[in-house]
Design a protein around this motif. Structure first.
Motif, PDB file in Angstrom:
ATOM      1  N   LYS A 182       0.805  -1.227   0.000  1.00  0.00           N
ATOM      2  CA  LYS A 182       0.000   0.000   0.000  1.00  0.00           C
ATOM      3  C   LYS A 182       0.835   1.272   0.000  1.00  0.00           C
ATOM      4  CE  LYS A 182      -4.190  -2.076   1.811  1.00  0.00           C
ATOM      5  NZ  LYS A 182      -5.317  -1.965   2.759  1.00  0.00           N
ATOM      6  N   ALA A 183       2.145   1.132   0.171  1.00  0.00           N
ATOM      7  CA  ALA A 183       3.021   2.305   0.139  1.00  0.00           C
ATOM      8  C   ALA A 183       2.960   2.970  -1.231  1.00  0.00           C
ATOM      9  CB  ALA A 183       4.454   1.883   0.453  1.00  0.00           C
ATOM     10  N   SER A 184       2.918   4.281  -1.249  1.00  0.00           N
ATOM     11  CA  SER A 184       2.838   5.020  -2.506  1.00  0.00           C
ATOM     12  C   SER A 184       4.099   4.809  -3.343  1.00  0.00           C
ATOM     13  CB  SER A 184       2.680   6.521  -2.224  1.00  0.00           C
ATOM     14  OG  SER A 184       1.490   6.768  -1.515  1.00  0.00           O
ATOM     15  N   LEU A 185       3.950   4.943  -4.648  1.00  0.00           N
ATOM     16  CA  LEU A 185       5.110   4.873  -5.525  1.00  0.00           C
ATOM     17  C   LEU A 185       5.981   6.105  -5.286  1.00  0.00           C
ATOM     18  CD1 LEU A 185       3.221   2.755  -6.881  1.00  0.00           C
ATOM     19  CD2 LEU A 185       4.131   3.516  -9.064  1.00  0.00           C
ATOM     20  N   THR A 186       7.284   5.936  -5.486  1.00  0.00           N
ATOM     21  CA  THR A 186       8.203   7.057  -5.291  1.00  0.00           C
ATOM     22  C   THR A 186       8.123   8.004  -6.489  1.00  0.00           C
ATOM     23  OG1 THR A 186      10.061   5.975  -6.387  1.00  0.00           O
ATOM     24  CG2 THR A 186       9.754   5.536  -4.030  1.00  0.00           C
ATOM     25  N   LYS A 187       8.650   9.217  -6.301  1.00  0.00           N
ATOM     26  CA  LYS A 187       8.682  10.180  -7.394  1.00  0.00           C
ATOM     27  C   LYS A 187       9.500   9.630  -8.560  1.00  0.00           C
ATOM     28  CE  LYS A 187       9.639  15.040  -8.437  1.00  0.00           C
ATOM     29  NZ  LYS A 187      10.332  14.762  -9.709  1.00  0.00           N
ATOM     30  N   GLU A 188      10.602   8.935  -8.255  1.00  0.00           N
ATOM     31  CA  GLU A 188      11.431   8.352  -9.309  1.00  0.00           C
ATOM     32  C   GLU A 188      10.645   7.324 -10.124  1.00  0.00           C
ATOM     33  OE1 GLU A 188      15.321   5.435  -9.937  1.00  0.00           O
ATOM     34  OE2 GLU A 188      14.551   5.830  -7.920  1.00  0.00           O
ATOM     35  N   GLN A 189       9.899   6.494  -9.435  1.00  0.00           N
ATOM     36  CA  GLN A 189       9.110   5.478 -10.136  1.00  0.00           C
ATOM     37  C   GLN A 189       8.050   6.123 -11.024  1.00  0.00           C
ATOM     38  OE1 GLN A 189       7.891   3.356  -6.597  1.00  0.00           O
ATOM     39  NE2 GLN A 189       9.325   1.675  -6.976  1.00  0.00           N
TER      40      GLN A 189
END
Length: 395
Positions: A182-189
């Motif tokens: 459930k952790a959000s995707l990173t900005k890099e991803q």
């Protein structure tokens, strides 16, 4: 007497145990537990080594690409020029109920072509693609037109570019239907995915709370509509491979692996349904499908879309190429994807959802070609069936 009773009890228990073991052996044998999985051979990285023709070498990797309903609707015609081959859509493998206008089939041509490009980079070739070199389809006679007109002319030339960083990821499953973290995707991803957009195909992602709720509702509604239409279930049932024997015979379509059923449970289910087909009722299959969609939606940190300005055949193909690029780059980032295509299907019962979905998420005139969930998977999943590469070559 007490001693004899205990002795008899042991005999009874032993007899029951032997009967149980015998029944399990019958069930597991019926399910194909002891059969070699020939349908997985193309996933071996050494598979392409046995082909001297560079075209077939690349094609043997291309067939690992995602395809709508795992139909693998590709036909290859080798040109006398050993640097050229033609890709045709296999009109004998259309899924006319869920994909009446063959839009998904065209996207599938693109997923294959992108894998050819990546494979070419790995082997030191530049791949040039000429779309619809013999003209566009006659849409009024689509099936016959597909047999006459290729989707693409593929030309291969020597190239000294660096090896593709995505090649190894072609050998991983293209779809993961399991729960995602459930952790959000990173900005890099997110940036990496969004940067795969081009002048013809645009990518959008959504990870805010309201979008997750609304898009999840669309995914569920689409699944519920499709699951409750008899003709859709009939079409799916025709390409459901019940056991290992059928998988080795056909090597395309659906199987229990696609429902996240693996290991001993898979062979048990396959054996039981082979012996007692009535277990696999339409309602049971529909319930499994709806419940798995519900679990997926509840465990999704982000959704994505592939969008084009119009809905031409070339745009559909290019959408597939972009989607393959998304899948491969996703693997490199440690994230997985699963298409949720139901709400984009173009038949009468889905019309209202299709129109509302476009009204909410597409600019006027745009077409959403792909809708998918994306996130870091909590489980690894098995690869799906693939036919032998030579089965795709038109002789």
């Amino acid at each position: 007497m007490k001693h004899l009773s205990m002795k008899n009890l042991k005999k009874v228990l032993l007899g029951m145990f032997l009967v149980l073991i015998t029944l399990l052996l019958v069930v597991f044998t019926a399910g194909g537990a002891f059969v070699k999985e020939k349908y997985l051979e193309p996933w071996d990285k050494s598979y392409s080594d046995k082909f001297e023709d560079k075209r077939i070498k690349l094609i043997s990797n291309g067939i690992l690409a995602a395809s709508g309903h795992n139909m693998q609707p590709w036909i290859i015609k080798l040109d006398p020029n050993k640097d050229i081959f033609y890709l045709y859509a296999n009109s004998d493998l259309l899924t006319k109920e869920v994909d009446p206008f063959a839009r998904q089939t065209m996207i599938t041509q693109g997923t294959f072509l992108e894998y050819i490009v990546v494979s070419g980079e790995h082997f030191g070739y530049k791949v040039n693609i000429d779309f619809f070199p013999k003209g566009q389809y006659d849409e009024q006679n689509l099936a016959s037109s597909m047999k006459e007109k290729p989707v693409a002319k593929v030309s291969i030339s020597e190239d000294k570019n660096e090896d593709s960083k995505l090649y190894d990821f072609m050998f991983l499953p293209d779809t993961n239907r399991e729960s995602y973290e459930k952790a959000s995707l990173t900005k890099e991803q997110l940036d990496t995915l969004l940067n795969l957009s081009n002048e013809d195909v645009k990518i959008k992602t959504f990870d805010d709370k309201n979008s997750l709720k609304q898009l999840g509702a669309y995914a569920m509604k689409g699944a519920e509509i499709e699951a409750n239409i008899h003709r859709m279930n009939e079409e799916s049932a025709k390409v459901f491979r019940v056991n290992e024997y059928e998988k080795n015979k056909y090597r395309y379509g659906y199987s229990f692996e696609g429902q996240n059923i693996t290991g001993l449970k898979k062979y048990l289910m396959q054996g039981l349904i082979t012996l007692i087909p009535s277990i696999n009722s339409e309602k049971a299959s529909s319930d499994i499908y709806i419940n798995s969609t519900k679990t997926a939606v509840e465990n999704t940190p982000a959704y994505g879309m592939v969008i084009t300005k119009n809905n031409s055949r070339i745009e559909q193909v290019k959408s597939g190429m972009v989607y393959s690029s998304l899948v491969l780059n996703g693997h490199a980032l440690g994230i997985a994807m699963q298409p949720l295509s139901q709400v984009l299907e173009e038949y009468t019962e889905m019309k209202e959802q299709y129109e509302n979905f476009h009204k909410d998420y597409a600019d006027k005139g745009d077409t959403i070609q792909m809708f998918f969930r994306v996130g870091k998977p909590t489980k690894e999943v098995p690869v799906s069936m693939r036919r032998d590469v030579m089965d795709f070559i038109n002789k």
